[in-house]
Structure formats: structure tokens, C-alpha cells
Enzyme design. Structure first.
Site, PDB file in Angstrom:
ATOM      1  N   GLY A   1     -72.858 -84.698  -7.838  1.00 15.98           N
ATOM      2  CA  GLY A   1     -72.251 -84.651  -6.512  1.00 15.98           C
ATOM      3  C   GLY A   1     -73.127 -83.902  -5.502  1.00 15.98           C
TER       4      GLY A   1
ATOM      5  N   TRP B   1     -72.618 -84.988  -1.942  1.00 18.50           N
ATOM      6  CA  TRP B   1     -71.361 -84.468  -1.398  1.00 18.50           C
ATOM      7  C   TRP B   1     -71.523 -82.995  -1.013  1.00 18.50           C
ATOM      8  CZ3 TRP B   1     -66.220 -84.400  -4.718  1.00 18.50           C
ATOM      9  CH2 TRP B   1     -65.113 -84.309  -3.861  1.00 18.50           C
TER      10      TRP B   1
ATOM     11  N   HIS C   1     -82.970 -79.425  -7.680  1.00 19.18           N
ATOM     12  CA  HIS C   1     -82.419 -79.815  -8.986  1.00 19.18           C
ATOM     13  C   HIS C   1     -83.085 -78.980 -10.082  1.00 19.18           C
ATOM     14  CE1 HIS C   1     -80.088 -83.190  -7.689  1.00 19.18           C
ATOM     15  NE2 HIS C   1     -81.074 -84.022  -7.467  1.00 19.18           N
TER      16      HIS C   1
ATOM     17  N   ARG D   1     -71.155 -81.122 -13.411  1.00 23.43           N
ATOM     18  CA  ARG D   1     -70.090 -82.107 -13.554  1.00 23.43           C
ATOM     19  C   ARG D   1     -69.795 -82.344 -15.023  1.00 23.43           C
ATOM     20  NH1 ARG D   1     -70.599 -88.195 -10.933  1.00 23.43           N
ATOM     21  NH2 ARG D   1     -68.395 -88.732 -11.099  1.00 23.43           N
TER      22      ARG D   1
ATOM     23  N   ARG E   1     -71.272 -94.522  -5.534  1.00 24.28           N
ATOM     24  CA  ARG E   1     -70.850 -95.576  -6.460  1.00 24.28           C
ATOM     25  C   ARG E   1     -69.331 -95.621  -6.479  1.00 24.28           C
ATOM     26  NH1 ARG E   1     -69.639 -96.378 -11.925  1.00 24.28           N
ATOM     27  NH2 ARG E   1     -69.534 -94.123 -12.176  1.00 24.28           N
ATOM     28  N   LYS E   2     -68.693 -94.722  -7.281  1.00 25.87           N
ATOM     29  CA  LYS E   2     -67.230 -94.722  -7.373  1.00 25.87           C
ATOM     30  C   LYS E   2     -66.633 -93.399  -6.916  1.00 25.87           C
ATOM     31  CE  LYS E   2     -65.395 -97.763 -10.938  1.00 25.87           C
ATOM     32  NZ  LYS E   2     -64.851 -97.758 -12.322  1.00 25.87           N
TER      33      LYS E   2
HETATM   34  P1  A3P Z   1     -70.482 -91.809  -9.545  1.00 19.82           P
HETATM   35  O1  A3P Z   1     -71.734 -92.456 -10.017  1.00 19.82           O
HETATM   36  O2  A3P Z   1     -69.627 -91.337 -10.696  1.00 19.82           O
HETATM   37  O3  A3P Z   1     -69.720 -92.605  -8.564  1.00 19.82           O
HETATM   38  P2  A3P Z   1     -75.527 -86.992  -6.875  1.00 19.82           P
HETATM   39  O4  A3P Z   1     -75.226 -86.918  -5.409  1.00 19.82           O
HETATM   40  O5  A3P Z   1     -75.730 -85.635  -7.497  1.00 19.82           O
HETATM   41  O6  A3P Z   1     -76.611 -87.947  -7.163  1.00 19.82           O
HETATM   42  O7  A3P Z   1     -74.215 -87.524  -7.578  1.00 19.82           O
HETATM   43  C1  A3P Z   1     -73.810 -88.855  -7.375  1.00 19.82           C
HETATM   44  C2  A3P Z   1     -72.349 -88.973  -7.737  1.00 19.82           C
HETATM   45  O8  A3P Z   1     -71.556 -88.347  -6.714  1.00 19.82           O
HETATM   46  C3  A3P Z   1     -71.925 -90.417  -7.786  1.00 19.82           C
HETATM   47  O9  A3P Z   1     -70.897 -90.465  -8.771  1.00 19.82           O
HETATM   48  C4  A3P Z   1     -71.404 -90.625  -6.378  1.00 19.82           C
HETATM   49  O10 A3P Z   1     -70.542 -91.728  -6.249  1.00 19.82           O
HETATM   50  C5  A3P Z   1     -70.669 -89.313  -6.151  1.00 19.82           C
HETATM   51  N1  A3P Z   1     -70.492 -89.005  -4.736  1.00 19.82           N
HETATM   52  C6  A3P Z   1     -71.380 -89.148  -3.728  1.00 19.82           C
HETATM   53  N2  A3P Z   1     -70.839 -88.766  -2.567  1.00 19.82           N
HETATM   54  C7  A3P Z   1     -69.586 -88.368  -2.825  1.00 19.82           C
HETATM   55  C8  A3P Z   1     -68.507 -87.866  -2.014  1.00 19.82           C
HETATM   56  N3  A3P Z   1     -68.643 -87.725  -0.712  1.00 19.82           N
HETATM   57  N4  A3P Z   1     -67.359 -87.559  -2.632  1.00 19.82           N
HETATM   58  C9  A3P Z   1     -67.218 -87.722  -3.962  1.00 19.82           C
HETATM   59  N5  A3P Z   1     -68.186 -88.191  -4.782  1.00 19.82           N
HETATM   60  C10 A3P Z   1     -69.355 -88.507  -4.227  1.00 19.82           C
END
Ligand code: A3P
Length: 328
Positions: A78, A81, A136, A158, A294-295
Site C-alpha cells: 500500500g 496509498w 523500500h 501487509r 488492482r483491487k
Molecule cells: P492489490 O494488488 O491487492 O489490489 P504498493 O502501492 O505498495 O505497490 O501496493 C499496491 C497494493 O495497494 C495493491 O493491492 C493496490 O491495489 C493497493 N492500493 C493502491 N492504492 C490504494 C488505495 N488508495 N487504497 C487501498 N489500496 C490501494
């Protein structure tokens, strides 16, 4: 394997392209497996091979400042996010929702990563304080001054089954070769062979740091933000040194930030709708929008892994975190 000491002797100039640095990288263990780039093992961590030389320089050359805030995440936890939330909270006196850079830039780009591109460490030196930065990298690959000068760190991780499924999807979205199967991805992840893995050591390093420096290191889980984003936003604002005023609370600023940075809202911005993938230009890596959205759900692993796989990963996690107090 090269250790930090021998490396600092070999590198007296911040030049990732120096032949001796390249030779050192070439001498390290290397693994294929994911369909994107090979991984190289450096100081216990698997890093994308083409990034190792740059990351080697971070520990010796990045100069943390007392008032830095570092958003440290295990990938696919996330990061996108957290960057959106922290950037919006931190810069709310400079930008409104109508002119925030998040309307024009992918959230990953609004908070600079430490040391991912050539010359970036020099660039970070030019930024005014307080700096909001991201990484990271595991704590052990960052300069020890992060701890000794007392930088603030927000760490996000996570639930590992969800994180590994997210990694699998992501790698295949940005793949340059044939897609990797879920089975192969699962085994690589469980062996610790994923970018910035082993995930358990990554989580544990920051977990222990958060216990040692509870006022300066905030340890967050993706699931916590999903379950109560408003609470986390308030906690983050206080931690970042910019708590919401009474006036802001009354006018619902915290709620607006939660809503603006929600999965649906960010995903629907034009800037984040571009095709999934990565683009390399001028030595920089640009993640293209939709690959990062993604989701955004908790527990999606059940739609991909078998029950046995889930149980095996749970056992691994319990074993690795045993006695640490860290649980999922
Ligand atoms: P999923 O693949 O389970 O959907 P990172 O940003 O560290 O690469 O993590 C990506 C994950 O965070 C993805 O999970 C993505 O969909 C989810 N993500 C990205 N933006 C988000 C948001 N605003 N709220 C919740 N989840 C989010």
C-alpha cells in the site's frame, strides 16, 4: 558476500557505474524466477539486479536529517496509498484538492524514493527541510544515522498472503517475459526471493525499531488503514507534526483526505488510468498508473491460493515472527 565495511572502503565516490562497484555486484548471488528482472542478494536482501549498485550507495552517502520523515514500506503493502495520504496531510497548507500534484502525478512520484535514480542523493540534499521521503529498503541498508539522529519513520507492511498475491499480479502486469505461475511465485515468496525480500526480515527490522523508538517510528499494517482510515489519518497527522486543528476537524478535512486518497478516487484520476507497466527513460523508472491499482481488498488471497498454500504461508509467518510480538 560483501559487507557494509568492505563496501564503504571500495566506494569513495558516489558512482554506481564505477567498474569496481559493477564487479562487486556481478560477484553476488543472482536468481531469476520472476518474469521481470533478475534479483541479486546483497546483505541478506534480494534486490532488482540493475538497482543494486545504486542501493549500495545509499547507506554510505544518504545524509538523514533530524526532521526527515521517511515512508518505508515493504512493496505491495500500500505504498501508493500511504504516499498519497502522507503527502496530502503534510502539504495541506500548500495545496488544495483542486491543485494538488496528485492530480498530475502518480502518487509514487510525489514522494521521492531514496537513491533509486542516478544523482538522486545529490538532489535530495537540495530539498528544503522538513523532507518527506520514501524507501523500500530494509532498515539495515539505510544509514545508521536514520536511528541515531532520530528521523521519523512510518513503516507500512501487509498480511503476507495478500502481499504475495499482489506481488504476483504486479510482476505479471509489468512482465517483459512469460508470466510466472502463482505456484512459482508462492514458492519464491516463501523462500524470501522477491524484491526487497525476505519479507519477514524486512518487517522484523522495522518492527524492532518501532519498539526501540516508539515515538519516532510508527508501524502500520495495510489492514489497519482499510479498517479505520480516518483514525490512521488523524494518527499520521499528529505523528507528522501537523495535527488537525479544531477548525479543520469541524470542517471535515480529515474525512476529505480519506475520501480523496481512497482506492476508487485515486484510481479514477486520469493520471492513474494509463496502461499498466513500467517505462525506463533517462535512467528513471516510471511506474505507469493502473499497475498500482488492482483491487485494494483485504483477504483477496483466497481467490488465488489454495487452502493448503494459505496454511503453509501462515505457518511460515508464525515461525518467522515467533517471540517478536508481531502477528498477522
Ligand atoms: P492489490 O494488488 O491487492 O489490489 P504498493 O502501492 O505498495 O505497490 O501496493 C499496491 C497494493 O495497494 C495493491 O493491492 C493496490 O491495489 C493497493 N492500493 C493502491 N492504492 C490504494 C488505495 N488508495 N487504497 C487501498 N489500496 C490501494
Amino acid at each position: 558476500m560483501a559487507d557494509h565495511q568492505s563496501l564503504s572502503k571500495e566506494i569513495d565516490q558516489p558512482e554506481a557505474t564505477r567498474p569496481d562497484v559493477q564487479d562487486l555486484v556481478a560477484s553476488l548471488p543472482r536468481r531469476d524466477g520472476w518474469s521481470t528482472t533478475p534479483l541479486t542478494l546483497y546483505n541478506n536482501y534480494w534486490l532488482r539486479s540493475h538497482m543494486v549498485a545504486k542501493f549500495m550507495l545509499v547507506r554510505d552517502n544518504f545524509k538523514p536529517r533530524r526532521d526527515d520523515v521517511v515512508l518505508a514500506t515493504h512493496p505491495k503493502s500500500g505504498t501508493t496509498w500511504l504516499k498519497s495520504l502522507a503527502f496530502t496531510i503534510f502539504n495541506r497548507s500548500r495545496f488544495t484538492f483542486a491543485n494538488t500534484p496528485l492530480l498530475k502525478s502518480n502518487p509514487q512520484l510525489v514522494v521521492p524514493f531514496i537513491g533509486t535514480t542516478d544523482g538522486e542523493l545529490d538532489h535530495l540534499e537540495t530539498l528544503p527541510s522538513p523532507r518527506l521521503l520514501s524507501t523500500h529498503l530494509p532498515l539495515s541498508l539505510l544509514p545508521p544515522a536514520i536511528s541515531t539522529v532520530g528521523c521519523k519513520v512510518v513503516y507500512l507492511c501487509r498480511e503476507p498472503k495478500d502481499s504475495s498475491v499482489s506481488r504476483w499480479h504486479f510482476e505479471n502486469k509489468i512482465a517483459t517475459g512469460a508470466p510466472v505461475s502463482l505456484d512459482d511465485a508462492f514458492h519464491l515468496f516463501c523462500q524470501g526471493v522477491s524484491p526487497f525480500g525476505p519479507f519477514w526480515d524486512h518487517y522484523l527490522e522495522y518492527w524492532k525499531e518501532s519498539l526501540a523508538r516508539p515515538h519516532e517510528v510508527m508501524f502500520l499494517r495495510y489492514e489497519e488503514i482499510v479498517s479505520d482510515p480516518l483514525k490512521v489519518v488523524r494518527k499520521l497527522a499528529t505523528f507528522l507534526g501537523v495535527p488537525f486543528t479544531e477548525e479543520e476537524e469541524e470542517s471535515g478535512v480529515a474525512e476529505e483526505i480519506v475520501s480523496f486518497c481512497s482506492f476508487e478516487s485515486l484510481r479514477n484520476l486520469d493520471v492513474n488510468k494509463t496502461a499498466a507497466g513500467v517505462e525506463r527513460a533517462g535512467g528513471k523508472l516510471f511506474l505507469q498508473g493502473s499497475a498500482l491499482f488492482r483491487k485494494g481488498k483485504v483477504g483477496d488471497w483466497v481467490n488465488h491460493m489454495s487452502k493448503d498454500m494459505g496454511e503453509a504461508m501462515d505457518r511460515l509467518v508464525q515461525d518467522k515472527f515467533k517471540g517478536s510480538g508481531l502477528e498477522f
